[in-house]
Write a protein that holds these residues in place. Structure first.
Motif, PDB file in Angstrom:
ATOM      1  N   ALA A 216       0.796  -1.637   0.242  1.00  0.00           N
ATOM      2  CA  ALA A 216       0.196  -0.191   0.185  1.00  0.00           C
ATOM      3  C   ALA A 216       1.547   1.268   0.186  1.00  0.00           C
ATOM      4  O   ALA A 216       0.728   2.382  -0.691  1.00  0.00           O
ATOM      5  CB  ALA A 216      -0.600  -0.396   0.936  1.00  0.00           C
ATOM      6  N   ILE A 217       2.299   1.176   0.994  1.00  0.00           N
ATOM      7  CA  ILE A 217       2.633   2.521   1.242  1.00  0.00           C
ATOM      8  C   ILE A 217       3.547   2.388  -0.556  1.00  0.00           C
ATOM      9  O   ILE A 217       3.756   3.664  -1.561  1.00  0.00           O
ATOM     10  CB  ILE A 217       3.459   2.870   1.965  1.00  0.00           C
ATOM     11  N   ARG A 218       3.831   1.439  -1.008  1.00  0.00           N
ATOM     12  CA  ARG A 218       4.910   1.427  -2.259  1.00  0.00           C
ATOM     13  C   ARG A 218       3.826   2.012  -3.463  1.00  0.00           C
ATOM     14  O   ARG A 218       4.481   2.917  -4.131  1.00  0.00           O
ATOM     15  CB  ARG A 218       5.218   0.103  -2.796  1.00  0.00           C
ATOM     16  N   GLN A 219       2.275   2.009  -3.001  1.00  0.00           N
ATOM     17  CA  GLN A 219       1.765   2.269  -4.601  1.00  0.00           C
ATOM     18  C   GLN A 219       1.331   3.662  -3.884  1.00  0.00           C
ATOM     19  O   GLN A 219       1.573   4.800  -5.054  1.00  0.00           O
ATOM     20  CB  GLN A 219       0.235   1.718  -4.051  1.00  0.00           C
ATOM     21  N   VAL A 220       1.311   3.905  -2.778  1.00  0.00           N
ATOM     22  CA  VAL A 220       1.201   5.732  -2.016  1.00  0.00           C
ATOM     23  C   VAL A 220       2.527   6.118  -3.283  1.00  0.00           C
ATOM     24  O   VAL A 220       1.864   7.721  -3.733  1.00  0.00           O
ATOM     25  CB  VAL A 220       0.268   5.969  -1.374  1.00  0.00           C
ATOM     26  N   ASN A 221       4.088   5.614  -2.549  1.00  0.00           N
ATOM     27  CA  ASN A 221       4.749   6.977  -2.542  1.00  0.00           C
ATOM     28  C   ASN A 221       4.634   7.235  -4.580  1.00  0.00           C
ATOM     29  O   ASN A 221       4.857   7.478  -4.524  1.00  0.00           O
ATOM     30  CB  ASN A 221       5.817   6.106  -2.186  1.00  0.00           C
ATOM     31  N   ARG A 222       5.135   5.822  -4.989  1.00  0.00           N
ATOM     32  CA  ARG A 222       5.807   4.975  -6.474  1.00  0.00           C
ATOM     33  C   ARG A 222       4.453   5.204  -7.773  1.00  0.00           C
ATOM     34  O   ARG A 222       4.879   5.869  -8.347  1.00  0.00           O
ATOM     35  CB  ARG A 222       5.692   3.921  -6.282  1.00  0.00           C
ATOM     36  N   SER A 223       3.994   4.636  -7.512  1.00  0.00           N
ATOM     37  CA  SER A 223       2.360   4.645  -8.356  1.00  0.00           C
ATOM     38  C   SER A 223       1.547   6.143  -8.397  1.00  0.00           C
ATOM     39  O   SER A 223       1.483   7.064  -9.697  1.00  0.00           O
ATOM     40  CB  SER A 223       1.562   4.072  -8.350  1.00  0.00           C
ATOM     41  N   GLU A 224       1.710   7.086  -6.755  1.00  0.00           N
ATOM     42  CA  GLU A 224       0.812   8.230  -6.988  1.00  0.00           C
ATOM     43  C   GLU A 224       1.072   9.382  -6.531  1.00  0.00           C
ATOM     44  O   GLU A 224       1.702  10.682  -6.800  1.00  0.00           O
ATOM     45  CB  GLU A 224      -0.226   7.966  -6.018  1.00  0.00           C
TER      46      GLU A 224
END
Length: 302
Positions: A216-224
């Protein structure tokens, strides 16, 4: 040797909601507030353990503190500030915002701010509602925060949940008042197949596998390209705390599950990502929102 953060370009917001084991929403119907003073006070030892953990990891954080705790543990708040962390408001005694009116809410946050500022000599600019209880029922709460000079809030959980939540709220930082620069920093959610998933800490972090929080944190940091806002409580690293036998089974499951694993999971999370104070993120987000507002066609025409 400490591992390097996986998303070094993004500094995420790390926060601790400073309340004791008997002050939580899960037990509010079985432990009366007038009993608190006679119960086993464990908040100071737990917060000191968290401070040591943050020192070892080189992480800074925001401690959203109840006024009730600040009044009794002024030395602890001074220690938090002395170690470079932000001290912010969590309200006086964990009363949910939607159970107050504007006048009582205003008195609550004013009393808490003054108590914290008097005991540790720092300006309080941030607020987090107990149980993320600012939602569509309390439009006046942001107005009162702005009127009292708060610069940011981190009080919204943009999910549907039986205990709290404002599912229609934005997932990331926004200005809740069109005429004011007050910033709301919602607790982190992730998206999966069109659904919002709570991913900002607390019971979800304890109960779910660590791999979910990493994803989840990777999604927020990297994708968004956005910072995550993460929170936990001092009692969550304390498996030896008293058990409340009269509480509903659902409340006991939420409160006690995986307490013995929490400290280890926190160490892994703090080592894997970069973390900082919520006020620093709030200032950055305020500047970003102001720039976006200025770039809108209607702003340029004005």
């Amino acid at each position: 040797m400490q591992s390097l953060p996986t998303s070094a370009a993004i500094v995420n917001g790390l926060s601790v909601d400073v309340e004791d084991w008997f002050q939580v929403g899960a037990f509010e119907d079985v432990i009366e507030r007038d009993q608190w003073g006679a119960l086993d006070d464990r908040v100071e030892r737990n917060v000191n353990a968290i401070l040591d953990l943050f020192d070892e990891a080189g992480a800074s954080a925001t401690f959203f503190t109840l006024g009730w705790v600040a009044e009794r543990h002024g030395g602890l708040l001074r220690e938090i500030a002395a170690r470079g962390h932000e001290v912010a408001s969590h309200g006086w005694d964990h009363e949910r915002v939607f159970r107050m009116d504007r006048a009582s809410f205003g008195a609550d946050i004013e009393r808490t701010r003054k108590t914290i500022e008097d005991c540790c000599g720092v300006r309080v600019i941030g607020y987090r509602a107990p149980s993320f209880s600012i939602d569509q029922r309390t439009p006046w709460a942001f107005q009162e925060l702005a009127a009292q000079g708060y610069l940011y809030s981190s009080s919204v959980a943009p999910v549907a949940h039986d205990h709290y939540g404002w599912a229609e709220a934005p997932r990331f930082a926004f200005n809740p008042l069109p005429w004011h620069d007050l910033v709301e920093l919602p607790v982190t959610t992730a998206e999966f197949r069109g659904r919002r998933l709570a991913a900002g800490g607390g019971g979800f972090f304890r109960v779910l596998p660590y791999a979910f929080s990493r994803w989840a944190i990777r999604q927020v940091n990297r994708s968004e390209g956005r910072p995550a806002i993460f929170y936990f409580h001092p009692w969550e690293i304390d498996p030896g705390q008293p058990r409340v036998a009269g509480a509903p089974i659902r409340s006991r499951l939420r409160h006690y599950t995986n307490l013995e694993r929490m400290a280890g999971k926190l160490r892994q999370l703090i080592d894997e990502f970069a973390w900082g104070r919520i006020d620093v993120i709030a200032h950055r987000e305020a500047a970003r929102l102001a720039a976006e507002k200025a770039a809108r066609p209607e702003a340029r025409r004005a």
